[in-house]
Design an enzyme around this catalytic site. Structure first.
Site, PDB file in Angstrom:
ATOM      1  N   MET A 280       0.808  -1.224   0.000  1.00 48.96           N
ATOM      2  CA  MET A 280       0.000   0.000   0.000  1.00 48.96           C
ATOM      3  C   MET A 280       0.840   1.271   0.000  1.00 48.96           C
ATOM      4  SD  MET A 280      -3.126  -0.971  -0.122  1.00 48.96           S
ATOM      5  CE  MET A 280      -3.884   0.617   0.245  1.00 48.96           C
ATOM      6  N   ARG A 281       2.171   1.124   0.034  1.00 47.67           N
ATOM      7  CA  ARG A 281       2.998   2.326   0.105  1.00 47.67           C
ATOM      8  C   ARG A 281       2.808   3.203  -1.129  1.00 47.67           C
ATOM      9  NH1 ARG A 281       7.602   0.216   1.544  1.00 47.67           N
ATOM     10  NH2 ARG A 281       7.456   0.774   3.747  1.00 47.67           N
ATOM     11  N   ALA A 282       2.629   2.592  -2.286  1.00 51.07           N
ATOM     12  CA  ALA A 282       2.453   3.375  -3.513  1.00 51.07           C
ATOM     13  C   ALA A 282       1.216   4.257  -3.439  1.00 51.07           C
ATOM     14  CB  ALA A 282       2.366   2.438  -4.718  1.00 51.07           C
TER      15      ALA A 282
END
Length: 703
Positions: A280-282
């Protein structure tokens, strides 16, 4: 080390020509450090470092607590600051620091060092701050970040993600705040970062020197003018620098008021899902980047163009699954995704407020009267006596960037004509079969090279195997051995309390054993005996698999090919397996088999590399069927060259490519001359039954 202050002004940021993506990414991080930093990838000589260093002059000055080594803010000091607690006192204003991390820095230089002797004997946390403390509330710049040791990169990125640095030595720990703008630069030709480390950088940009003569002329003219009179050149650009500095401050002030609407957030999520990025970092980085883009453009709502620009900066490096994948983003697919998830709902806030300034920015925009609408571009190069860049230079990512693709099995018929400059009978290159997981090939013995994942070595990280007196600065303390060394002397030292009286001579550091990276030098037979189409495809697939294995094990690699009348160093030793794959893909075949020339060229390359880095041990991988037909007395000369390599203790593996029902066993004979081991292409596979737990060392002993 921290950059020294001098009277020579930095090259002005606004005088940098072109490189719109890089300038925009740096400015967005200046507006919102939460974006997560910038990784700049590009060839040498493209002014990557110049642009990064120029940014520091644009950052606003910071107020710090007087005398605090950790740059605590007076209005909100760090409650865990090692120099605290801070009382109301003198406040100092200082320029934003830019701290540079050298490639060869130690762990203690990065995170700081604890005085273990005082901690054990006095119970005092004597802490010497490192570069992370110096960079707090400033910029931390890592040039050639891909050459930094992996464990230092891990520490660096952990601190950047958590906003704090932790130093622990045998139960004694110190914590301090470490929030900084992280910028790394690298030349991909010298090796790639691991995908999981790429993911930790918020944005990544690709830079390359302009191919436009007029733009190159401008670059040279400005650089010569700066070198001749740095102060005068800086004065000429002072107005543009002040205007850009003001625009950064205005965007920072506007940032908390920017609204990320549900429609824009849905576009972000849909884009990340469509491009199959991991985790989910993107999504989080895209959201922060789109918000910063809106603030940079002087708006309080996020538009579709902000989401699109954020995707182009935040996603390309997160789509790479292995080092052979080409970086970049399919912009047509991106546009289709944004249109599909934005057509019905729109992308702005509920009220779509107008920008604060008449030109799309605060008080009319930046130094050039405002950037382009929507995308939040940095100001263009319209400085003194210079015209603005043409419109096409203002749009980042307009052209697809090309990179070597993963070699795939080719289904096209093999051309019979020789390539330009090739010998008669030479055939054009064929594609490689699909790479596979290979068994691990080790160098025998115990090395002391750089941390990696191939051969046994004494390293700074790994399992503890013993203790020794420190050689230089104390590394990892071996507590038990230290206590044992100090215990017999307690009475003579006048111990009276509960504390242990420890002297520096008592300290012992842990001896650790882990694994090192090696220099894997491939010597590939490209002669006519290897030219059968399916056979050469299988050979290339095997070498490609070994290249991927070398990447995963942190090795350097080199590639020598031999055919016709000689041998060629197709790829000098490097950390870039992507370059190795590209050379392999282009490899033609044909002609005689000058095996001795290939081995002698390998001997010369290893001799030079040994002088450059004596601690990195080599592993020679010869890919051949063992035939020797080139030159006078080819078999005798090949055997002599093999014995020369064996005499220097070079660990060797011969990958036997002989095929067909009748086998001559020549590759096995070559392996015996090399005092190495021979394995077939099938045995090279990690899942092969015949590849069970047989190392190079074991085979050398058997020979």
């Amino acid at each position: 080390m921290t950059t020294a202050h001098n009277t020579t002004p930095q090259y002005p940021f606004t005088a940098v020509v072109g490189m719109d993506d890089l300038r925009l990414a740096l400015l967005l991080n200046a507006v919102s450090p939460a974006v997560g930093g910038v990784l700049v990838r590009g060839e040498k000589g493209t002014a990557k470092s110049t642009a990064v260093r120029a940014l520091s002059a644009l950052m606003p000055a910071v107020d710090v607590v007087g005398g605090c080594r950790f740059a605590c803010a007076p209005d909100a000091p760090d409650p865990g600051c090692p120099d605290g607690p801070h009382e109301t006192g003198a406040v100092e204003e200082r320029p934003t620091r830019m701290v540079e991390l050298p490639v060869g820095a130690s762990e203690d230089r990065l995170v700081g060092a604890l005085d273990i002797e005082r901690a054990l004997s006095e119970g005092v946390k004597a802490f010497e701050p490192g570069l992370l403390a110096d960079a707090h509330r400033g910029i931390l710049y890592v040039d050639e970040v891909n050459l930094l040791h992996d464990h230092l990169v891990d520490l660096l990125l952990d601190a950047a993600a958590m906003g704090a640095s932790y130093v622990e030595r045998e139960g004694v720990s110190v914590r301090h705040a470490a929030r900084f703008l992280l910028v790394g630069t690298m030349n991909p030709e010298e090796g790639e970062l691991r995908p999981q480390l790429l993911d930790r950088f918020g944005l990544t940009v690709e830079v390359a020197a302009s191919r436009e003569p007029d733009e190159r002329v401008t670059v040279v003219r400005r650089r010569l003018a700066y070198d001749a009179d740095p102060a005068g050149f800086a004065a000429d650009w002072a107005a543009e620098e002040d205007a850009l500095r003001g625009r950064i401050a205005a965007a920072r002030e506007l940032l908390p008021r920017v609204t990320l609407g549900d429609a824009a957030l849905r576009q972000i999520a849909a884009t990340c899902a469509a491009f199959e990025v991991d985790g989910m970092r993107a999504d989080i980085v895209m959201a922060r980047t789109a918000t910063a883009l809106a603030a940079w453009a002087g708006r309080t709502d996020v538009l579709e163009e902000d989401v699109r620009q954020a995707a182009l900066l935040a996603l390309p490096h997160r789509r790479r699954r292995n080092p052979f994948d080409a970086p970049g983003l399919d912009e047509d697919k991106l546009d289709r995704t944004l249109e599909e998830f934005g057509a019905d709902e729109g992308t702005g806030g509920d009220d779509d407020p107008e920008p604060d300034g008449p030109d799309g920015g605060p008080d009319g925009g930046g130094p050039e009267g405002g950037g382009p609408e929507g995308g939040g571009q940095p100001p263009q190069d319209g400085g003194p006596e210079e015209a603005p860049l043409p419109p096409e230079a203002e749009l980042p990512h307009q052209q697809e960037r090309e990179a070597p693709q993963t070699p795939q099995a080719s289904e096209k018929p093999e051309p019979e004509s020789a390539p330009q400059g090739g010998a008669a009978g030479e055939k054009a290159a064929v594609g490689a079969t699909e790479p596979f997981r290979t068994r691990r090939l080790d160098v025998p013995g115990l090395g002391e090279g750089a941390d990696g994942r191939r051969s046994r070595a004494r390293t700074a990280h790994g399992r503890t195997t013993g203790a020794r007196r420190p050689q230089g600065a104390l590394g990892k303390l071996h507590l038990t051995a230290t206590v044992q060394a100090a215990a017999p002397h307690q009475r003579s030292r006048g111990r009276s309390g509960r504390g242990l009286v420890v002297r520096r001579d008592d300290l012992r550091e842990a001896v650790r054993e882990g694994r090192e990276g090696n220099l894997v030098l491939f010597v590939v037979d490209a002669s006519g005996s290897m030219a059968a189409r399916k056979r050469m495809s299988a050979v290339k697939g095997a070498v490609l698999s070994l290249l991927l294995d070398a990447y995963q094990r942190r090795d350097k690699i080199g590639l020598i090919t031999f055919r016709g009348t000689g041998a060629e160093l197709a790829l000098p030793p490097t950390s870039s397996v992507e370059a190795g794959a590209a050379r392999l893909e282009q490899l033609p075949t044909g002609g005689r088999t000058p095996l001795s020339e290939g081995l002698l060229r390998a001997h010369e390359v290893l001799r030079v590399e040994r002088m450059r880095d004596a601690s990195r041990r080599p592993l020679l991988v010869v890919v051949t069927d063992g035939r020797a037909t080139g030159g006078p007395e080819p078999v005798v000369r090949a055997a002599r060259a093999a014995r020369l390599l064996a005499g220097e203790g070079t660990a060797s593996v011969v990958v036997d490519c002989e095929a067909g029902p009748v086998r001559l066993g020549l590759a096995g004979e070559l392996a015996r001359e090399l005092q190495g081991t021979a394995i077939t292409l099938d045995e090279l596979r990690a899942d092969s039954v015949s590849a069970l737990v047989r190392t190079v060392q074991g085979n050398r002993k058997a020979a």
